[in-house]
Design an enzyme around this catalytic site. Structure first.
Site, PDB file in Angstrom:
ATOM      1  N   GLN A 182     141.488 -38.276  89.690  1.00 54.13           N
ATOM      2  CA  GLN A 182     141.119 -37.753  88.370  1.00 54.13           C
ATOM      3  C   GLN A 182     139.706 -37.179  88.396  1.00 54.13           C
ATOM      4  O   GLN A 182     139.428 -36.157  87.771  1.00 54.13           O
ATOM      5  CB  GLN A 182     141.209 -38.871  87.327  1.00 54.13           C
ATOM      6  CG  GLN A 182     140.702 -38.500  85.941  1.00 54.13           C
ATOM      7  CD  GLN A 182     141.503 -37.409  85.269  1.00 54.13           C
ATOM      8  OE1 GLN A 182     142.686 -37.242  85.559  1.00 54.13           O
ATOM      9  NE2 GLN A 182     140.875 -36.660  84.380  1.00 54.13           N
ATOM     10  N   GLU A 183     138.817 -37.826  89.151  1.00 51.14           N
ATOM     11  CA  GLU A 183     137.422 -37.387  89.189  1.00 51.14           C
ATOM     12  C   GLU A 183     137.231 -36.144  90.062  1.00 51.14           C
ATOM     13  O   GLU A 183     136.551 -35.202  89.658  1.00 51.14           O
ATOM     14  CB  GLU A 183     136.547 -38.532  89.711  1.00 51.14           C
ATOM     15  CG  GLU A 183     136.340 -39.671  88.725  1.00 51.14           C
ATOM     16  CD  GLU A 183     135.438 -39.284  87.572  1.00 51.14           C
ATOM     17  OE1 GLU A 183     134.826 -38.207  87.615  1.00 51.14           O
ATOM     18  OE2 GLU A 183     135.341 -40.075  86.616  1.00 51.14           O
ATOM     19  N   SER A 184     137.803 -36.150  91.264  1.00 51.39           N
ATOM     20  CA  SER A 184     137.444 -35.106  92.228  1.00 51.39           C
ATOM     21  C   SER A 184     138.621 -34.451  92.941  1.00 51.39           C
ATOM     22  O   SER A 184     138.426 -33.570  93.777  1.00 51.39           O
ATOM     23  CB  SER A 184     136.536 -35.710  93.304  1.00 51.39           C
ATOM     24  OG  SER A 184     137.260 -36.644  94.095  1.00 51.39           O
TER      25      SER A 184
END
Length: 379
Positions: free
Chosen positions: A204-206
């Site tokens: 989700q972040e990267s």
């Protein structure tokens, strides 16, 4: 397996609704209605409500053909469509919604049925005590929140992952995740986390890109801010340190949340705070309580987080304005990715076990042949 239609006397009160859906392979001809299935290869689970529905439809469409397959589940049928081995499959809407991200080449062609109630099927007979007990239990479960909690646990994470998103997730799972999987498993074990959760958070972040950078300056696999990385004592551009730092940070946040809050609500709130900040999460919990909700229940806090973007609400909070809708989507996505990764791991384990069993059987058969050959030569 989809529930069969049952007489009202031998069914408990309904606790869910589903639709039967026709799944097709993206890029292939999309059927729009039942008559479009004529002459095509349609697969259903043997003995299911889907098979019964196909038999009913065949009365109106005599050229309709289908294959009933035993010893498979719905997602195995979807996988066959994904790989081009079947034209179409009929599955339940809830099952497909949860696992669609694993089969990016598939889509919903059309709904074969309207919403149908799901209930417990009970045997008919002169003794109706089981029916009455089931009825009492389900009526109580529907009113005391048990059904709502279970629905949230198993389906509350389902996100509207479009075909592009599903394809990107599947591609990254094949090409990027294997590089970091062992590190994530070790770090997750060190911090007593589910590694699928840690991997989902990182995606989700990267999108598992160690060089990822946002316009706000957060960077790395876990997209840590400069100050957070400094406080954690990690180099956020080093992938392994980023993973360790992200795991330690989410645990630190979770530990700040009041102990009375139970899992999984505690983890969902920690994820929201990872995204929006702990202060804004606390503002949302205070707001939830003021408006009559339960500040210790994620579903209630989730409903009030978006209000932090409205002046009439955030002007009276300690930390002010926040884009409160973002952590809601953020947590939902992570839960969905975690479910997909967990399901994928189970499939992988089952296939490895089946391959091992097959290899063992082949070895046993080969050994038996050698023994028989040796015995024959001795004669």
């Amino acid at each position: 397996m989809s529930p069969r239609p049952v007489a009202s006397r031998c069914a408990s009160p309904s606790y869910f609704e589903i639709r039967q859906q026709v799944i097709y392979r993206l890029g292939e001809e999309r059927p729009r209605k039942a008559s479009d299935l004529e002459g095509k290869k349609v697969a259903v689970i043997a003995g299911s409500a889907h098979a019964e529905e196909m038999r009913e439809l065949a009365r109106r469409y005599p050229d309709l053909m289908w294959e009933e397959i035993s010893d498979v589940d719905a997602m195995e049928l979807v996988e066959m469509v994904d790989q081009g081995k079947l034209h179409y499959a009929v599955v339940d809407s809830n099952a497909y919604a949860v696992h669609r991200g694993l089969y990016p080449n598939t889509g919903i062609a059309f709904n074969l049925t309207q919403f149908q109630p799901v209930a417990w099927a009970l045997p008919q007979g002169s003794d109706d005590s089981l029916y009455r007990a089931a009825r009492r239990f389900m009526l109580r479960a529907n009113t005391n929140g048990m059904v709502a909690e279970l629905r949230e646990e198993f389906f509350g994470h389902v996100s509207k992952l479009n075909a592009g998103g599903a394809q990107a997730f599947a591609k990254s799972s094949r090409e990027r995740l294997p590089r970091w999987r062992e590190t994530m498993q070790k770090v997750a074990d060190d911090y007593q986390l589910d590694w699928h959760l840690l991997a989902a958070l990182s995606y989700q972040e990267s999108h598992w890109n160690p060089r990822a950078k946002s316009r706000t300056g957060v960077r790395g696999l876990m997209m840590l801010t400069r100050s957070t990385a400094r406080d954690l004592g990690v180099n956020r551009l080093d992938p392994e340190e980023s993973i360790e730092g992200g795991a330690r940070y989410i645990v630190q946040i979770r530990d700040k949340i009041p102990e009375r809050i139970r899992e999984p609500d505690r983890t969902w709130m920690a994820l929201a705070a990872y995204n929006v900040g702990y202060g804004h999460l606390e503002d949302a919990r205070v707001l939830t309580e003021k408006m009559g909700g339960n500040p210790d229940r994620w579903t209630d806090v989730r409903d009030h987080l978006p209000l932090l973007a409205k002046r009439q609400y955030h002007k009276n909070t300690k930390h002010g304005y926040a884009r409160g809708w973002e952590p809601v989507t953020y947590v939902q996505n992570i839960r969905h990715y975690q479910a997909l990764l967990s399901w994928s791991s189970r499939i992988e384990e089952q296939r490895l076990a089946a391959a091992d069993a097959e290899a063992a059987q082949e070895l046993a058969d080969s050994t038996q042949i050698d023994v028989e050959a040796a015995a024959a030569s001795a004669l």
